[in-house]
Design an enzyme around this catalytic site. Sequence first.
Site, PDB file in Angstrom:
ATOM      1  N   ALA A 157       0.858  -1.185   0.000  1.00 55.03           N
ATOM      2  CA  ALA A 157       0.000   0.000   0.000  1.00 55.03           C
ATOM      3  C   ALA A 157       0.893   1.234   0.000  1.00 55.03           C
ATOM      4  CB  ALA A 157      -0.881  -0.001   1.244  1.00 55.03           C
ATOM      5  N   LYS A 158       0.498   2.216  -0.781  1.00 52.71           N
ATOM      6  CA  LYS A 158       1.287   3.450  -0.853  1.00 52.71           C
ATOM      7  C   LYS A 158       0.769   4.403   0.225  1.00 52.71           C
ATOM      8  CE  LYS A 158       3.203   5.997  -4.712  1.00 52.71           C
ATOM      9  NZ  LYS A 158       4.613   5.889  -4.411  1.00 52.71           N
TER      10      LYS A 158
END
Length: 304
Positions: A157-158
């Site tokens: 996940a960014k």
Amino acid sequence: MPSDSKMIWMDGELIPWEKAQIHVMTHTLHYGLSFFEGIRLYKTKNGPSIFRLKAHIDRFYNSAHIAKVKIPFSKEQLTEGIKATVRANDFEECYIRPLCHLGVGNRGLNNIGAPVHVSIIVWPWGPYLGEEGLKKGIRTKISSYTRHHVNVSLTKAKIAGNYVNSQLAKREVVELGFDEAILLDPQGYVAEGTGENIFIVRNGYLKTPPLGAVLEGVTRDSVMVLARDLGVRLVEEVFPRDELYIADEAFFTGTAAEVTPIREVDLRQIGEGKPGPVTCKIQDAYFQAVRGEDDQYETWLSPI
Ligand code: PPE
């Protein structure tokens, strides 16, 4: 700060840059749970086009799924929002930053029910590690900070909070006079840059760390496709820092960094100390693909 662009998309509406403000009780500001994308718009023969838009949209929604945040817009609405923001700002080339954050409503860590906001910001952004870096290669140093353990931060996940680690590493090496940091994973193997994936070339093979602790880079994926099509053999394999020292070539990949050659690691010259033949071939192919000069990769481009 002077405005980078005229209009910003906030929760479905285009508003002037000056009006895109948030409150100090914004949950994300306190606890770091927001997530974002970085996308580039390039000038092509079919007009300004967004590179690998679908892959970035999919990763944005994957970040939301991992973080258990429900984005209050469909993928189609977000895609249209991105195109509308680009059009409203009239850039031929720019960087595009979709950002999803938790707003005002909850005190304390429990974020269940916190309001979810989505913004899209665009700005002109030249070579991330400098024009000269792109041409001649950059000087890097292994950071004293370790990259995330996969069960501490969720690396697919960014998420904004993940980037505190990157900022510490970046600042450390920039203050020491280097251009960019390389982080090792908790086992001690080479992981990635602060905002880039990493590749080396050794004995004719291209090598990149597997998708363990590193971000699933869209540019990493594009470069892997380009390498395959160019007939460059590629392996995804862990390697230690000294293998990086004795590599023939090394480079970073990222939306912002594009394909940036690495000419030095920890005060050791890499190869000839300038971009090597495989790096140059891949960099050329990358810039041809993003600028729509190679029809083979036309499906990667979304004209706006
Ligand atoms: N690793 C990290 C940690 C990372 O942040 C990026 C992108 C990548 C790899 C490469 O991913 P991709 O862009 O999909 O190829 N970093 C973004 C943010 C840079 C910033 O300073 O902000 C980017 O390149 O847009």
